[in-house]
Write a protein that holds these residues in place. Structure first.
Motif, short mmCIF file in Angstrom:
data_model
loop_
_atom_site.label_atom_id
_atom_site.label_comp_id
_atom_site.label_asym_id
_atom_site.label_seq_id
_atom_site.Cartn_x
_atom_site.Cartn_y
_atom_site.Cartn_z
N GLN A 137 0.84 -1.20 0.00
CA GLN A 137 0.00 0.00 0.00
C GLN A 137 0.87 1.24 0.00
OE1 GLN A 137 -2.30 1.48 3.52
NE2 GLN A 137 -4.10 1.12 2.22
N LEU A 138 0.62 2.13 -0.95
CA LEU A 138 1.35 3.39 -1.01
C LEU A 138 0.86 4.33 0.09
CD1 LEU A 138 1.22 3.98 -4.87
CD2 LEU A 138 3.32 3.66 -3.54
N ALA A 139 1.80 5.04 0.69
CA ALA A 139 1.40 6.09 1.62
C ALA A 139 0.65 7.18 0.87
CB ALA A 139 2.63 6.67 2.31
N CYS A 140 1.10 7.45 -0.37
CA CYS A 140 0.43 8.47 -1.18
C CYS A 140 0.70 8.23 -2.66
CB CYS A 140 0.91 9.87 -0.79
SG CYS A 140 -0.06 11.21 -1.52
N LEU A 141 -0.33 8.38 -3.45
CA LEU A 141 -0.22 8.33 -4.90
C LEU A 141 -0.46 9.74 -5.42
CD1 LEU A 141 -0.07 6.68 -7.59
CD2 LEU A 141 -2.56 6.42 -7.42
N VAL A 142 0.47 10.24 -6.21
CA VAL A 142 0.40 11.60 -6.73
C VAL A 142 0.21 11.55 -8.24
CG1 VAL A 142 1.56 13.84 -6.89
CG2 VAL A 142 1.98 12.36 -4.91
N GLY A 143 -0.79 12.27 -8.73
CA GLY A 143 -1.04 12.30 -10.16
C GLY A 143 -1.21 13.72 -10.67
N CYS A 144 -0.40 14.10 -11.65
CA CYS A 144 -0.46 15.44 -12.24
C CYS A 144 -0.95 15.34 -13.68
CB CYS A 144 0.92 16.08 -12.24
SG CYS A 144 1.78 16.09 -10.66
N SER A 145 -1.94 16.15 -14.05
CA SER A 145 -2.42 16.21 -15.42
C SER A 145 -2.87 14.82 -15.89
CB SER A 145 -1.31 16.79 -16.32
OG SER A 145 -1.77 17.06 -17.61
N MET A 146 -2.35 14.33 -17.00
CA MET A 146 -2.69 12.99 -17.46
C MET A 146 -2.42 11.95 -16.38
SD MET A 146 -1.15 10.80 -20.68
CE MET A 146 0.21 10.14 -19.69
N GLY A 147 -1.39 12.17 -15.58
CA GLY A 147 -1.07 11.26 -14.50
C GLY A 147 -2.15 11.19 -13.44
N GLY A 148 -2.92 12.25 -13.30
CA GLY A 148 -4.04 12.22 -12.38
C GLY A 148 -5.14 11.29 -12.86
N MET A 149 -5.34 11.25 -14.17
CA MET A 149 -6.31 10.33 -14.74
C MET A 149 -5.84 8.89 -14.54
SD MET A 149 -6.80 12.56 -18.24
CE MET A 149 -8.34 11.97 -18.91
N SER A 150 -4.56 8.66 -14.79
CA SER A 150 -3.99 7.33 -14.56
C SER A 150 -4.09 6.94 -13.08
CB SER A 150 -2.52 7.29 -15.01
OG SER A 150 -2.39 7.62 -16.37
N SER A 151 -3.96 7.92 -12.19
CA SER A 151 -4.07 7.65 -10.76
C SER A 151 -5.47 7.20 -10.38
CB SER A 151 -3.71 8.91 -9.95
OG SER A 151 -2.35 9.24 -10.10
N LEU A 152 -6.49 7.83 -10.96
CA LEU A 152 -7.86 7.40 -10.68
C LEU A 152 -8.06 5.96 -11.12
CD1 LEU A 152 -9.86 10.59 -11.78
CD2 LEU A 152 -9.37 9.82 -9.44
N ALA A 153 -7.50 5.61 -12.28
CA ALA A 153 -7.59 4.22 -12.75
C ALA A 153 -6.83 3.29 -11.82
CB ALA A 153 -7.02 4.12 -14.17
N TYR A 154 -5.67 3.70 -11.34
CA TYR A 154 -4.86 2.91 -10.43
C TYR A 154 -5.66 2.56 -9.17
CZ TYR A 154 -0.52 1.81 -7.75
OH TYR A 154 0.47 1.22 -7.00
N MET A 155 -6.27 3.56 -8.57
CA MET A 155 -7.00 3.34 -7.31
C MET A 155 -8.27 2.53 -7.53
SD MET A 155 -6.50 7.02 -5.39
CE MET A 155 -7.15 7.99 -6.76
N LEU A 156 -8.92 2.74 -8.68
CA LEU A 156 -10.14 2.00 -8.96
C LEU A 156 -9.86 0.53 -9.26
CD1 LEU A 156 -13.09 3.35 -11.03
CD2 LEU A 156 -12.28 1.03 -11.42
N LEU A 157 -8.80 0.27 -10.01
CA LEU A 157 -8.49 -1.10 -10.43
C LEU A 157 -7.77 -1.90 -9.35
CD1 LEU A 157 -7.26 -0.34 -14.07
CD2 LEU A 157 -9.45 -1.33 -13.40
N HIS A 158 -7.19 -1.21 -8.37
CA HIS A 158 -6.40 -1.90 -7.34
C HIS A 158 -6.84 -1.42 -5.96
CE1 HIS A 158 -3.89 -3.56 -10.51
NE2 HIS A 158 -3.89 -2.36 -11.04
#
Length: 366
Positions: A137-158
């Motif tokens: 488990q990550l203490a924090c996932l940081v997503g900027c711009s397109m990376g923020g969209m990828s972060s939402l997918a990361y948290m939803l899928l895992h």
């Protein structure tokens, strides 16, 4: 300059959301700080479309990274406290596998034979890298711009893989304005005769297409307020102009040209096309029966910081509010920080003190 990148071999085959699979694929990444014995101090950063994994300097590569002022000892993301990881996005051309990589099946560049790329693929590849480091488990996932969209997918899928999240200037789905601009950028590249259906080389390179695509991007990443403040209607000196008809006359034109020339050969055109289209395709509503709010309900985290910029026309403040509301409805304790910065979408790369203060305050509260 020494190469600080590390390389993670993705599971092979690595299945892609829209079909096909990658064999022998890899992610390039860099790390800062030390993973603690309980492996619960990991911070993973998902980038925008074009950055490399070199988010900040380190002992191997002392050059400034793209977020130099934010990450490091005693900085907002404190590497004395956190083990920070930043990966070059799957599909990119800065060390990770993408269209500019060798296809092991043919021994030639993938080019357009690279499978269709979704940001869910980026998320799954990033999660595989994180788990390979022993982080459950990550203490924090940081997503900027397109990376923020990828972060939402990361948290939803895992589910359960992230304790806290920092979302910066992003979106839960691509909106028509952003799609329209990115479509024009892709058209500029594809319309360049040298693109040649993706089969270009250094001698025959779609330079003009990449120049125009980048200019459109720079205009979109900033704001009319900033352009007025920086350039106004100031004209170039006579010795700075060219003789041909309709050549650049204003300083803003010269600035855009200089920016485009610096970028055009530094990023692979096919990778640009793939990542741009992946951004258009992303829609968290797919996971909520057609509603963003219902898709957001499937993301379970404890804390979140959502930062948006009032002058951002690419990912407007209303979308940051939508993310904050969605995470809050799903049970997270959310801090929403709207910022009045003139730099538009790129403010997180420029207003380091302002963004750094918000990030530092949030991380200190965890």
């Amino acid at each position: 300059m020494a190469d600080a990148r590390l390389y993670y071999d993705l599971p092979s085959p690595f299945a892609m959301k829209r079909g096909g699979a990658l064999h022998g694929a890899q992610l390039a990444y860099e790390t800062w700080g030390t993973l603690n014995p309980t492996r619960d101090n990991g911070v993973f950063i998902l980038t925008g479309l074009s950055p490399s994994a070199h988010a900040t300097s380190n002992e191997v590569d002392a050059s400034d990274g793209w977020w130099e002022g934010i990450i490091g000892p005693g900085k907002a993301i404190d590497t004395d406290k956190y083990f920070v990881i930043c990966a070059n996005t799957l599909g990119s051309c800065r060390g990770s596998s993408g269209p500019a990589s060798i296809n092991p099946a043919t021994g030639k560049l993938y080019r357009l034979e690279f499978p269709e790329l979704a940001l869910e693929d980026v998320a799954n590849a990033s999660h595989a890298l994180v788990t390979s480091l022993g982080i459950e488990q990550l203490a924090c996932l940081v997503g900027c711009s397109m990376g923020g969209m990828s972060s939402l997918a990361y948290m939803l899928l895992h589910p359960g893989s992230v304790a806290a999240h920092i979302s910066i200037s992003t979106a839960p789905q691509a909106q028509p304005f952003a799609i329209a601009i990115r479509s024009l950028q892709r058209e500029a590249i594809r319309s360049d005769p040298a693109w040649n259906d993706g089969s270009y080389d250094d001698a025959h390179y779609p330079l003009n297409g990449m120049r125009i695509a980048r200019k459109l991007g720079v205009v979109m990443y900033r704001s009319a307020m900033e352009w007025s403040g920086r350039f106004g209607r100031i004209r170039l000196e006579s010795d700075q102009r060219h003789d041909e008809a309709f050549s650049s006359e204003f300083q803003i034109e010269s600035y855009l040209e200089g920016h485009a020339q610096r970028f055009a050969r530094s990023f692979d055109p096919n990778s640009y096309l793939y990542l741009s289209r992946a951004s258009d395709w992303f829609d968290i509503a797919e996971y909520g029966g057609g509603k963003v709010s219902d898709g957001m309900l499937k993301i379970g985290i404890e804390r979140a910081l959502v930062i948006g910029v009032e002058t951002d026309i690419l990912f407007p403040l209303s979308q940051q509010q939508e993310i904050a509301d969605g995470l809050r409805a799903a049970g997270a304790n959310v801090d929403f920080v709207p910022l009045d910065c003139p730099q538009g979408h790129d403010a997180f790369l420029v207003e380091i003190d302002v963004f750094g203060a918000a990030i530092a305050q949030f991380l200190a509260s965890l």
